[in-house]
Design an enzyme around this catalytic site. Structure first.
Site, mmCIF file in Angstrom:
data_model
loop_
_atom_site.group_PDB
_atom_site.id
_atom_site.type_symbol
_atom_site.label_atom_id
_atom_site.label_comp_id
_atom_site.label_asym_id
_atom_site.label_seq_id
_atom_site.Cartn_x
_atom_site.Cartn_y
_atom_site.Cartn_z
ATOM 1 N N GLU A 129 8.839 -6.165 -3.485
ATOM 2 C CA GLU A 129 8.311 -6.748 -2.249
ATOM 3 C C GLU A 129 8.798 -5.971 -1.032
ATOM 4 O OE1 GLU A 129 5.662 -8.312 -2.620
ATOM 5 O OE2 GLU A 129 6.128 -10.149 -1.565
ATOM 6 N N THR A 182 1.093 -6.802 5.585
ATOM 7 C CA THR A 182 2.133 -7.754 5.972
ATOM 8 C C THR A 182 3.026 -7.131 7.038
ATOM 9 O OG1 THR A 182 2.082 -8.684 3.767
ATOM 10 C CG2 THR A 182 4.026 -9.169 5.073
HETATM 11 P P1 ADP Z 1 -0.320 -8.754 -0.080
HETATM 12 O O1 ADP Z 1 -0.072 -10.014 0.703
HETATM 13 O O2 ADP Z 1 -1.710 -8.726 -0.591
HETATM 14 O O3 ADP Z 1 0.699 -8.522 -1.152
HETATM 15 P P2 ADP Z 1 1.100 -6.708 1.354
HETATM 16 O O4 ADP Z 1 0.840 -6.107 2.696
HETATM 17 O O5 ADP Z 1 2.320 -7.543 1.193
HETATM 18 O O6 ADP Z 1 -0.190 -7.559 0.942
HETATM 19 O O7 ADP Z 1 1.154 -5.544 0.281
HETATM 20 C C1 ADP Z 1 0.118 -4.612 0.198
HETATM 21 C C2 ADP Z 1 0.679 -3.203 0.291
HETATM 22 O O8 ADP Z 1 1.529 -2.973 -0.846
HETATM 23 C C3 ADP Z 1 -0.424 -2.179 0.205
HETATM 24 O O9 ADP Z 1 -0.118 -1.150 1.120
HETATM 25 C C4 ADP Z 1 -0.351 -1.652 -1.212
HETATM 26 O O10 ADP Z 1 -0.763 -0.307 -1.354
HETATM 27 C C5 ADP Z 1 1.130 -1.778 -1.517
HETATM 28 N N1 ADP Z 1 1.405 -1.926 -2.966
HETATM 29 C C6 ADP Z 1 2.286 -1.200 -3.694
HETATM 30 N N2 ADP Z 1 2.269 -1.583 -4.980
HETATM 31 C C7 ADP Z 1 1.384 -2.591 -5.088
HETATM 32 C C8 ADP Z 1 0.929 -3.384 -6.175
HETATM 33 N N3 ADP Z 1 1.378 -3.197 -7.422
HETATM 34 N N4 ADP Z 1 0.036 -4.341 -5.919
HETATM 35 C C9 ADP Z 1 -0.445 -4.513 -4.661
HETATM 36 N N5 ADP Z 1 -0.074 -3.790 -3.595
HETATM 37 C C10 ADP Z 1 0.836 -2.823 -3.801
#
Ligand code: ADP
Length: 307
Positions: A129, A182
């Site tokens: 995260e 986020t």
């Molecule tokens: P969400 O609330 O959908 O998780 P975030 O902004 O917290 O959105 O996370 C999305 C970001 O994390 C994107 O930039 C994405 O490329 C990156 N990311 C890295 N690994 C993963 C993964 N396994 N699944 C989803 N997003 C990922």
């Protein structure tokens, strides 16, 4: 070589009155991860599904949390291939990265015959995260790993409480197909608040917890207010105010931004109401020509699970 397939559910963080504190695990919305043992030590990634996520093991949430787990375990003479079927769009607000962070460590822990507790798994998943959101927040991953509705009392001490879920609580999710990171959406939230606002947010959160245990849907409805994030974040979400009005006037007991958006959630008593609200919201989005995905889900009390 053993393998395991897990369902990695989406989740709703904040639930309006619990900014960075509450999380709710969804039931039929999520990714799938297959973890297969492999001869060579270490982690390998394989990506399928419709959405693009990093394929570098040091950038993907699933592999980063898996590496954190392996670093805390005894040295192994074999490794794991993590195959992710991504079904939740990244930057969705329904915990796409948390589904991966939690799913990979849950699956590996099962293959290793559960050397780690759920709390320790939350710790490893937090590393995934952090890589995505630039902050250590367990609100989504706690809900995914423990299931139900969770409250993070402290991210530092990882003091996490699983709350009661009222039996008839259903969630409608509307996901406009735009991405809000986020990390970007955090930066537009005020850092300073007047004491009266802090009191308002705290009283709603306290009463919400009581309402969950008493299964008091009217009180839930009175508590779903977001003083902290919604005034700013709603500006990034097309038609937010109109959608909220439509949901509430059609029987929603609470409407707000899911996590950092753009997804929105509506709570309802019973599935029929939740589906009705979904239909009314869809009509409006179609008129406005906004692309979206929509779902109805019960609260998933089990969390991430083997399928
Ligand atoms: P969400 O609330 O959908 O998780 P975030 O902004 O917290 O959105 O996370 C999305 C970001 O994390 C994107 O930039 C994405 O490329 C990156 N990311 C890295 N690994 C993963 C993964 N396994 N699944 C989803 N997003 C990922």
């Amino acid at each position: 070589m053993k393998n395991i397939k897990v369902f990695c559910p989406g989740s709703v963080a904040n639930i309006s009155c619990g900014f960075d504190i509450l999380g709710l695990c969804l039931d039929n919305i999520g990714d799938e991860i297959i973890v297969t043992e492999k001869k060579e030590p270490g982690i390998e990634l394989e990506l399928t599904g419709n959405y693009k996520i990093p394929n570098d093991i040091n950038k993907n949430a699933a592999s980063i949390s898996a590496i954190a787990l392996l670093n805390s375990y005894k040295e192994l003479n074999y490794g794991f291939k993590i195959s992710i079927e991504k079904k939740i769009k990244p930057g969705s607000g329904i915990g796409s990265s948390a589904a991966s962070s939690a799913g990979s460590v849950y699956a590996i822990n099962e293959l290793l015959n559960r050397p780690f507790s759920k709390k320790e798994l939350i710790n490893f998943a937090l590393e995934g995260e952090f890589a995505c959101t630039k902050s250590y927040h367990a609100d989504n991953i706690a809900a995914v790993l423990l299931g139900g509705i969770t409250l993070v009392r402290s991210n530092k001490e990882l003091d996490i409480i699983k709350l009661n879920t009222p039996l008839e609580l259903f969630v409608t999710i509307i996901h406009p197909q735009i991405e809000i990171k986020t990390s970007d959406s955090r930066s537009i939230v005020n850092r300073k608040f007047e004491i009266s606002k802090v009191i308002e947010q705290s009283s709603n959160l306290g009463a919400f917890v009581s309402a969950l245990y008493n299964e008091d849907y009217d009180l839930i409805s009175r508590c779903i207010h977001d003083i902290i994030a919604e005034p700013h974040r709603s500006e990034l979400i097309p038609e937010f105010r109109n959608l909220k009005e439509i949901a509430i006037s059609n029987g929603s007991i609470g409407f707000g931004i899911s996590g950092s958006g753009p997804s929105m959630f509506s709570l309802a008593r019973g599935p029929e109401k939740a589906y009705f609200i979904k239909k009314e919201l869809e009509k409006h989005l179609q008129i406005k020509k906004i692309n979206f995905k929509s779902y109805v889900s019960s609260v998933n009390d089990e969390g991430v699970k083997i399928i």
